[in-house]
Motif scaffolding. Structure first.
Motif, short mmCIF file in Angstrom:
data_model
loop_
_atom_site.label_atom_id
_atom_site.label_comp_id
_atom_site.label_asym_id
_atom_site.label_seq_id
_atom_site.Cartn_x
_atom_site.Cartn_y
_atom_site.Cartn_z
N ILE A 190 -14.10 8.98 2.10
CA ILE A 190 -14.54 10.26 2.64
C ILE A 190 -13.33 11.19 2.72
O ILE A 190 -12.32 10.85 3.35
N VAL A 240 -7.49 5.61 8.08
CA VAL A 240 -7.84 6.99 8.37
C VAL A 240 -6.57 7.82 8.48
O VAL A 240 -5.63 7.45 9.19
N GLN A 251 -10.58 7.33 4.81
CA GLN A 251 -10.91 8.67 5.28
C GLN A 251 -9.65 9.53 5.29
O GLN A 251 -8.62 9.14 5.86
N SER A 268 -8.93 13.56 6.30
CA SER A 268 -9.72 14.68 6.81
C SER A 268 -8.92 15.57 7.75
O SER A 268 -7.92 15.15 8.34
N THR A 299 -5.92 11.68 9.54
CA THR A 299 -6.67 12.82 10.05
C THR A 299 -5.82 13.58 11.07
O THR A 299 -4.65 13.27 11.28
N LEU A 358 -13.88 6.99 10.88
CA LEU A 358 -14.71 5.86 10.48
C LEU A 358 -14.85 4.85 11.61
O LEU A 358 -15.92 4.31 11.87
N LEU A 405 -19.53 9.23 10.88
CA LEU A 405 -18.25 9.11 11.57
C LEU A 405 -18.48 9.01 13.08
O LEU A 405 -19.45 9.54 13.62
#
Length: 467
Positions: free
Chosen positions: A213, A149, A190, A192, A151, A35, A460
């Motif tokens: 997301i 985030v 986020q 991911s 990830t 993000l 993104l």
């Protein structure tokens, strides 16, 4: 230079210059999508972390995040988990923050209960999900965050859940098992590009969140593990789930919004949810479940390009007297199924309640449910649609669906419908009489919205990490 930046430079932990400009010959530069990119960066080993699979890193994670939270207003920070096996208890994230897990890194959840603090039940549930007591906090959690985030390069989080599953099965727990990831009351979230293994219970649980997301997750748990749901958006708005692959012992995606009188009082629906390019294996549960805890309401859910293999049902609606609220404006298209017990399954008789305080007059409204462009093979029951006597499920539409039935025949036939109403178009085998064919000989597609949800407009950015 600000004092906080100077202090981090002295420690060699964070630099106020860009991540890319700090790369050295021996470093590995990794690009990833997020993000937002961060101005500051640190590696877990700089806070005493040891990736030997034996040493607890709980203090290292907590210390790192505490220190990095100090630069949240100065471009934010990212914490890199490098190659290794990182044993840890639970830890909380902070705002304007990225947790990046390297492809060769494994975060191992501690099996020591003392490393899992207890927290209160969710207000929209009124009690723990496993038991009426408190909840063990999730392995990775956060509350009241903005721009967070989680990830990696398909790095791994292993919940080592077997000990928790056994305690649950033996009724040795007085508090609800922890989840792998739970983010509460937050926005711009986020999660991911991770592999999640063996969660003690639910894997990913955003609750009371917006602008979420979730993408590129591989989730694995034994198919007989209890309540290892894959992704559970709960009282969330503006959510995008895509390109995920789940094998679990419960629903691969479970859309929720609170439980009976507690969910009704809290009153926060799940809405504006898109699910696409999603694969599920779950022999005892659904690819996508709506409910059973749906007492804040569920609306505007759009699912497309879904594959279910050896899964009990495709999209299941679960509700009951006492739930109140609604499940409405549900749109599903492009589903491929192999070896299913059910294709369509709705029930108004899912009677689990948190306590005896629910209102028997709180009847749910189930309406405007649309399914189209679906194929299935080796199916035992095409449809089991069971509304509530005096409170039928209405506005059901099924179009362009071909179901190949297995050699195992249901005694009640391929369709069993009560207390529902709607229409069908080009469906084989022919649905029950409560879903009469609309304009025989002509395909009349069920609705699917053409507009974009706001979350689909979020792009993104390409960011970098140095290990």
């Amino acid at each position: 230079m600000e004092m906080i930046g100077f202090a981090f430079l002295l420690l060699g932990l964070v630099s106020p210059i860009s991540v890319a400009s700090r790369i050295q010959a021996s470093s590995e530069l990794l690009d990833f999508e997020a993000l937002n990119c961060r101005k500051h960066s640190a590696v877990l080993t700089q806070f005493g972390g040891k990736g030997d699979g034996k040493t607890s890193n709980t203090n290292a994670f907590q210390s790192a995040i505490s220190q990095l939270s100090k630069v949240a207003s100065d471009g934010g920070a990212q914490l890199i988990v490098p190659p290794g096996r990182w044993l840890t208890g639970s830890f909380n994230l902070t705002s304007h923050f990225t947790l990046y897990i390297h492809k060769d890194a494994v975060i191992l959840a501690s099996q020591d209960e003392s490393e899992w603090p207890l927290i209160k039940p969710l207000p929209s549930y009124g009690r723990g999900r496993d038991d009426s007591g408190a909840r063990f906090i999730s392995l990775i959690s956060g509350t009241n965050l903005t721009d967070v985030v989680i990830t990696g390069g398909n790095g791994t989080i292993d919940g080592q859940g077997a000990i928790w599953w056994q305690k649950f099965k033996n009724k040795q727990l007085q508090n609800t098992r922890p989840y792998l990831i739970e983010i509460m009351f937050s926005t711009q979230v986020q999660i991911s590009n991770l592999t999640l293994l063996n969660s003690p219970s639910w894997n990913v649980h955003p609750v009371y969140c917006s602008d979420v997301i979730i993408q590129g997750l591989t989730i694995r748990a034994p198919v007989d593990s209890p309540n290892t749901d894959g992704i559970n958006p709960d009282s969330c708005s503006n959510v995008r789930i895509q390109d995920c692959d789940v094998v679990s012992g419960d629903d691969c995606i479970a859309v929720k919004s609170g439980w009976d009188e507690y969910g009704i009082a809290f009153g926060m629906p799940t809405q504006q949810l898109i699910i696409r390019r999603f694969t599920c294996v779950s022999p005892y549960s659904a690819a996508i479940a709506l409910g059973s805890e749906m007492s804040g309401g569920i609306r505007d859910v759009r699912a497309e390009d879904i594959t279910a293999v050896t899964t009990e049902s495709a999209v299941r609606i679960k509700t009951a007297v006492g739930r109140g609220a609604y499940v409405k404006d549900i749109y599903v298209k492009g589903v491929t199924m192999h070896t299913m017990k059910y294709v369509f399954w709705m029930t108004g008789n899912y009677g689990e309640h948190p306590d005896n305080g629910y209102d028997p007059k709180a009847l749910p409204v189930i309406e405007n449910i649309n399914y189209r462009d679906m194929t299935a093979e080796n199916v035992t029951i095409a449809g089991h649609l069971e509304g509530i006597n005096g409170d039928p499920f209405t506005g059901i539409c099924v179009s362009n669906v071909t179901i190949g039935m297995s050699s195992v025949k249901s005694k009640k036939g391929p369709w069993n419908c009560t207390d529902v109403s709607g229409v069908s178009s080009k469906v084989s085998p022919q649905p029950c009489s409560l879903l009469p064919e609309k304009q025989p000989g002509t395909i009349v597609p069920c609705a699917y919205p053409e507009d974009k949800l706001p979350i689909d407009n979020v792009q993104l950015k390409t960011c970098s990490a140095i290990v």
